[in-house]
Design an enzyme around this catalytic site. Structure first.
Site, short mmCIF file in Angstrom:
data_model
loop_
_atom_site.label_atom_id
_atom_site.label_comp_id
_atom_site.label_asym_id
_atom_site.label_seq_id
_atom_site.Cartn_x
_atom_site.Cartn_y
_atom_site.Cartn_z
N GLU A 196 21.27 -19.26 20.33
CA GLU A 196 21.28 -17.92 19.54
C GLU A 196 22.89 -17.32 19.34
OE1 GLU A 196 18.92 -15.07 21.64
OE2 GLU A 196 17.11 -15.94 21.11
N PRO A 197 23.12 -16.64 18.58
CA PRO A 197 24.68 -16.34 18.56
C PRO A 197 25.46 -15.95 19.64
CG PRO A 197 23.33 -15.29 16.59
CD PRO A 197 22.42 -16.09 17.52
N GLY B 72 23.96 -19.35 24.24
CA GLY B 72 23.73 -20.93 24.01
C GLY B 72 23.49 -21.65 25.23
N THR C 170 19.40 -27.32 13.80
CA THR C 170 19.41 -28.72 13.02
C THR C 170 18.14 -29.14 12.36
OG1 THR C 170 21.05 -29.20 14.44
CG2 THR C 170 20.18 -31.07 13.10
N GLN D 189 42.22 -45.22 16.20
CA GLN D 189 43.71 -45.50 16.37
C GLN D 189 44.10 -46.99 16.23
OE1 GLN D 189 45.63 -43.21 17.39
NE2 GLN D 189 47.47 -44.53 17.79
N HIS E 83 42.78 -48.50 13.66
CA HIS E 83 42.89 -48.70 12.15
C HIS E 83 44.15 -47.90 11.50
CE1 HIS E 83 38.49 -49.47 12.45
NE2 HIS E 83 38.66 -49.63 11.03
N GLY F 220 46.87 -45.75 9.94
CA GLY F 220 46.47 -44.60 9.05
C GLY F 220 45.30 -44.81 8.22
N GLU G 178 22.65 -30.63 23.35
CA GLU G 178 21.74 -30.96 24.39
C GLU G 178 22.35 -30.92 25.67
OE1 GLU G 178 18.75 -32.32 23.49
OE2 GLU G 178 19.42 -32.20 21.27
N ALA H 166 25.62 -28.86 27.12
CA ALA H 166 27.15 -28.85 26.98
C ALA H 166 27.71 -29.50 28.23
CB ALA H 166 27.56 -27.63 26.54
C1 LIG Z 1 26.22 -29.67 15.21
C2 LIG Z 1 25.33 -29.04 16.26
C3 LIG Z 1 23.95 -29.30 16.21
C4 LIG Z 1 23.00 -28.23 16.94
N1 LIG Z 1 21.75 -28.39 16.91
C5 LIG Z 1 20.83 -27.52 17.53
C6 LIG Z 1 19.73 -27.39 17.58
O1 LIG Z 1 18.95 -28.14 16.64
N2 LIG Z 1 19.00 -26.49 18.18
C7 LIG Z 1 19.61 -25.56 19.28
O2 LIG Z 1 18.84 -24.63 19.66
N3 LIG Z 1 20.87 -25.80 19.28
C8 LIG Z 1 21.63 -26.52 18.67
N4 LIG Z 1 22.96 -26.61 18.78
C9 LIG Z 1 23.70 -25.66 19.79
C10 LIG Z 1 24.13 -26.27 20.95
O3 LIG Z 1 23.00 -26.63 21.74
C11 LIG Z 1 25.11 -25.12 21.65
O4 LIG Z 1 26.07 -25.19 20.86
C12 LIG Z 1 25.30 -25.39 23.23
O5 LIG Z 1 24.11 -25.21 23.91
C13 LIG Z 1 26.42 -24.78 23.65
O6 LIG Z 1 25.92 -23.31 23.30
P1 LIG Z 1 27.26 -22.44 22.96
O7 LIG Z 1 27.55 -22.92 21.69
O8 LIG Z 1 26.62 -20.95 22.64
O9 LIG Z 1 28.26 -22.33 23.82
P2 LIG Z 1 28.39 -21.46 25.06
O10 LIG Z 1 27.54 -21.29 25.95
O11 LIG Z 1 29.22 -20.11 24.50
O12 LIG Z 1 29.70 -22.27 25.87
C14 LIG Z 1 31.05 -22.28 25.47
C15 LIG Z 1 31.85 -23.10 26.57
O13 LIG Z 1 31.76 -22.57 27.74
C16 LIG Z 1 31.16 -23.84 28.59
N5 LIG Z 1 30.40 -22.96 29.56
C17 LIG Z 1 29.18 -22.48 29.35
N6 LIG Z 1 28.70 -22.25 30.69
C18 LIG Z 1 29.71 -22.34 31.48
C19 LIG Z 1 29.85 -21.78 32.97
N7 LIG Z 1 28.79 -21.28 33.56
N8 LIG Z 1 30.94 -22.08 33.45
C20 LIG Z 1 32.10 -22.73 32.98
N9 LIG Z 1 31.97 -23.20 31.66
C21 LIG Z 1 30.72 -22.95 30.83
C22 LIG Z 1 30.26 -24.51 27.71
O14 LIG Z 1 30.16 -25.99 28.21
C23 LIG Z 1 31.16 -24.51 26.28
O15 LIG Z 1 32.38 -25.61 26.60
C24 LIG Z 1 23.58 -27.21 17.87
C25 LIG Z 1 25.16 -27.26 18.21
C26 LIG Z 1 25.82 -28.00 17.33
C27 LIG Z 1 27.49 -28.05 17.48
#
Ligand SMILES: Cc1cc2nc3c(=O)[nH]c(=O)nc-3n(C[C@H](O)[C@H](O)[C@H](O)COP(=O)(O)OP(=O)(O)OC[C@H]3O[C@@H](n4cnc5c(N)ncnc54)[C@H](O)[C@@H]3O)c2cc1C
Length: 560
Positions: free
Chosen positions: A281-282, A285, A312, A506, A508, A510, A533, A535
């Site tokens: 969700e926004p 994550g 996705t 790298q 390759h 340019g 899957e 982070a």
């Molecule tokens: C191209 C793409 C496809 C995707 N497809 C799907 C999909 O099909 N379905 C779906 O549900 N989601 C999907 N996602 C979402 C993805 O799973 C999330 O982006 C991911 O789980 C991270 O959540 P967030 O973006 O809210 O980052 P956040 O949770 O806000 O994290 C931001 C940063 O903080 C770090 N962080 C988090 N918790 C901690 C902590 N406790 N301590 C220190 N650091 C921390 C994270 O590792 C990250 O580096 C997709 C994302 C992308 C980019």
């Protein structure tokens, strides 16, 4: 090449065993620092994030190095032997460096590491397997192999599947991959239909429901091989198509009612409908337990209200697995979450609006991305959207169990993502080999320079190590274990894919930065692997380091 590889393998194994003992000691010391009364404490774990992150990476390198030399059979190719030893010395030294900083941090007696650091036979192995001459020779052999490194011992059916999916990826996927990426197209039916016919969407669906997974166990190895082969053609337009049915099928097997399994599993296996997974969700994550999209009970079902993001393939999908908060009591955390199966029509393109006969609306808008194009990842808005009771995963008994069913799917998703990373690495390595053979600099082929060969050697060693580890973890998963190891191989392979695609680009020069060369796509595609899957940071801290510490304390999941 060492005089007697068997002696060097034995030496590497014995050094890594000693390193493992030091690693275990560091793990226990960190676990004790993070615990109170024998239980891990969330607050203390957070205070030790930096050390825990180091521990997780040391664990990944160490397990990959151990697996590489442990799985070497006497009839392994000289190249694979060379690469396993190269990875073992480089990863072994990386683990040693991490342990040294952990040792200081934890105040452990420094003498204990000194004998490892000053070990003369290990130093000799570092030179014979990882010195400049060894790197050059290994790089030359990698170039001659066309990237065929880290071969797994496969029985005939698995070898045939690998062969046929590699052929399909080269002949059908790769020729379409560039246009899909550069023009941001939706994966076309010319790819989807043959993949349906080849059974790709049913890899995790039990045979009794029309898939190809055995009814009594899993076949994670087959899924890994197929995923890797397709990802070599395109991460976004082929290899990643399997992720969604993989997660949903496993969730259905774990939590679906008999009627839901009988209804949905055959359809998923047939790729009709296609599916998507809506967790993120926004505002939430990584923190899945805090998800907020609201489900409110009404006559005959539930009304959904709220937003999801990054879903996705939500446009093309006819079925979405949505994690929703069905209990308004937020203090329940993950126990207030349920899985709802949302049915919708399939839409082409980057935007859609679906108005239900019952009055609800679901709208989607694809988020522009630097790579991973083809399926498109959507922002979703649910407004008063109706889901019938029959579509609550597990029925009434499944309410509040959405988090567990999601996690049941995630083990497979993480294994699958490691395999995706291996496919991208293989594509990048092979492109780098071809380019460095063709390109002349300072009057001679790029591949003839020692530095180029050293790069190819390291890329090859990394790919081989990740492939071997993925194969070993797949076997664990098939036995019903390997939750932590699936995260660990995901961690290592995804970071490795960034490293390997970076070096391929790298090499390759340019041309690597030009959109017209496929390596630029491999590079931007690889970057996403460490984000989704789970982070990298979340997996390292909350799954890998935590599980290792729980094991060290001899307790199961006891964090307070
Ligand atoms: C191209 C793409 C496809 C995707 N497809 C799907 C999909 O099909 N379905 C779906 O549900 N989601 C999907 N996602 C979402 C993805 O799973 C999330 O982006 C991911 O789980 C991270 O959540 P967030 O973006 O809210 O980052 P956040 O949770 O806000 O994290 C931001 C940063 O903080 C770090 N962080 C988090 N918790 C901690 C902590 N406790 N301590 C220190 N650091 C921390 C994270 O590792 C990250 O580096 C997709 C994302 C992308 C980019």
């Amino acid at each position: 090449m060492p005089q007697n590889p068997q002696d060097d393998i034995a030496l590497a194994r014995s050094f890594l065993a000693r390193l493992r003992s030091a690693f275990d000691a560091a793990t226990l010391a960190l676990a004790q620092r993070c615990s109170a009364e024998g239980r891990l404490s969330g607050r203390k774990l957070d205070a030790q994030q930096v050390a825990s992150f180091e521990l997780a990476w040391a664990a990944a390198d160490l397990l990959a190095a151990e697996t590489g030399v442990a799985t070497l059979r006497p009839d392994a190719s000289p190249l694979d032997t060379r690469l396993a030893l190269l990875f073992a010395v480089e990863a072994g030294n990386a683990v040693l460096a991490r342990l040294q900083s952990l040792w200081l941090e934890l105040g452990l007696p420094r003498e204990a590491l000194r004998s490892l650091r000053d070990d003369a036979p290990w130093e000799a192995l570092c030179l014979s397997a990882g010195g400049s001459q060894a790197l050059e020779a290994a790089g030359q052999a990698v170039a001659a192999s066309d990237g065929e490194v880290g071969q797994l011992a496969l029985d005939e059916p698995h070898a045939m599947a690998q062969e046929s999916f590699r052929r399909f990826a080269a002949e059908v996927v790769a020729p379409q991959a560039e246009a899909i990426h550069r023009e941001n197209l939706t994966v076309p039916e010319s790819l989807l239909q043959p993949l349906r016919e080849m059974g790709v969407f049913g890899l995790s669906v039990p045979e009794q429901y029309g898939g190809s997974a055995p009814d009594d166990r899993e076949d994670a190895l087959l899924m890994v091989l197929v995923t890797e082969a397709l990802s070599e053609g395109s991460l976004a337009a082929a290899g990643s198509l399997i992720t969604r049915p993989e997660i949903l099928a496993r969730a259905l097997v774990a939590g679906g009612t008999q009627a839901q399994q009988a209804h949905w599993l055959p359809r998923l296996a047939a790729g009709d409908p296609l599916c998507a997974i809506a967790i993120t969700e926004p505002d939430y994550g990584s923190d899945v337990a805090a998800l907020a999209l609201r489900g409110t009970r009404v006559a005959g079902g539930w009304r959904l209200e709220g937003a999801k993001t990054w879903c996705t393939f939500a446009g093309k999908a006819g079925l979405l697995m949505v994690v929703a908060r069905t209990d308004p009591d937020r203090t329940l955390g993950h126990k207030g979450l349920s899985l709802l199966l949302v049915e919708k029509p399939a839409f082409e393109g980057h935007d859609f609006v679906y108005r239900q006969p019952e009055g609800g609306t679901l709208s989607g808008r694809a988020i522009p991305t630097i790579g991973y194009r083809g399926m498109h990842s959507f922002d979703l808005a649910f407004e008063d959207f109706f889901v019938p009771d029959a579509n609550v995963m597990g029925g009434e008994a499944g309410l509040g169990k959405g988090f567990y069913y999601t996690m049941a799917g995630m083990v497979g998703g993480r294994m699958q993502t490691a395999a995706r990373a291996c496919g991208v690495m293989r594509a990048a390595l092979r492109a780098a080999i071809r380019y460095s053979q063709d390109r002349k600099v300072f009057g001679q082929p790029l591949v003839d320079f020692p530095l180029t060969r050293a790069k190819l050697a390291r890329m090859g060693a990394r790919l081989a190590a990740c492939r071997q580890l993925a194969g070993a973890v797949a076997a664990l998963v098939d036995r019903g274990d390997g939750r932590m190891e699936a995260s660990l191989v995901k961690l290592l392979a995804c970071r490795s894919a960034e490293m390997v695609t970076r070096e391929a680009l790298q090499l390759h020069g340019g041309m690597g930065y030009a959109e017209e060369s496929a390596v630029s796509r491999y590079f931007v595609d690889a970057r996403v692997l460490s984000i989704f899957e789970g982070a990298e940071e979340t997996l390292a801290l909350k799954v890998v380091a935590r599980s290792l510490m729980e094991r060290a304390l001899g307790v199961a999941s006891t964090s307070a």
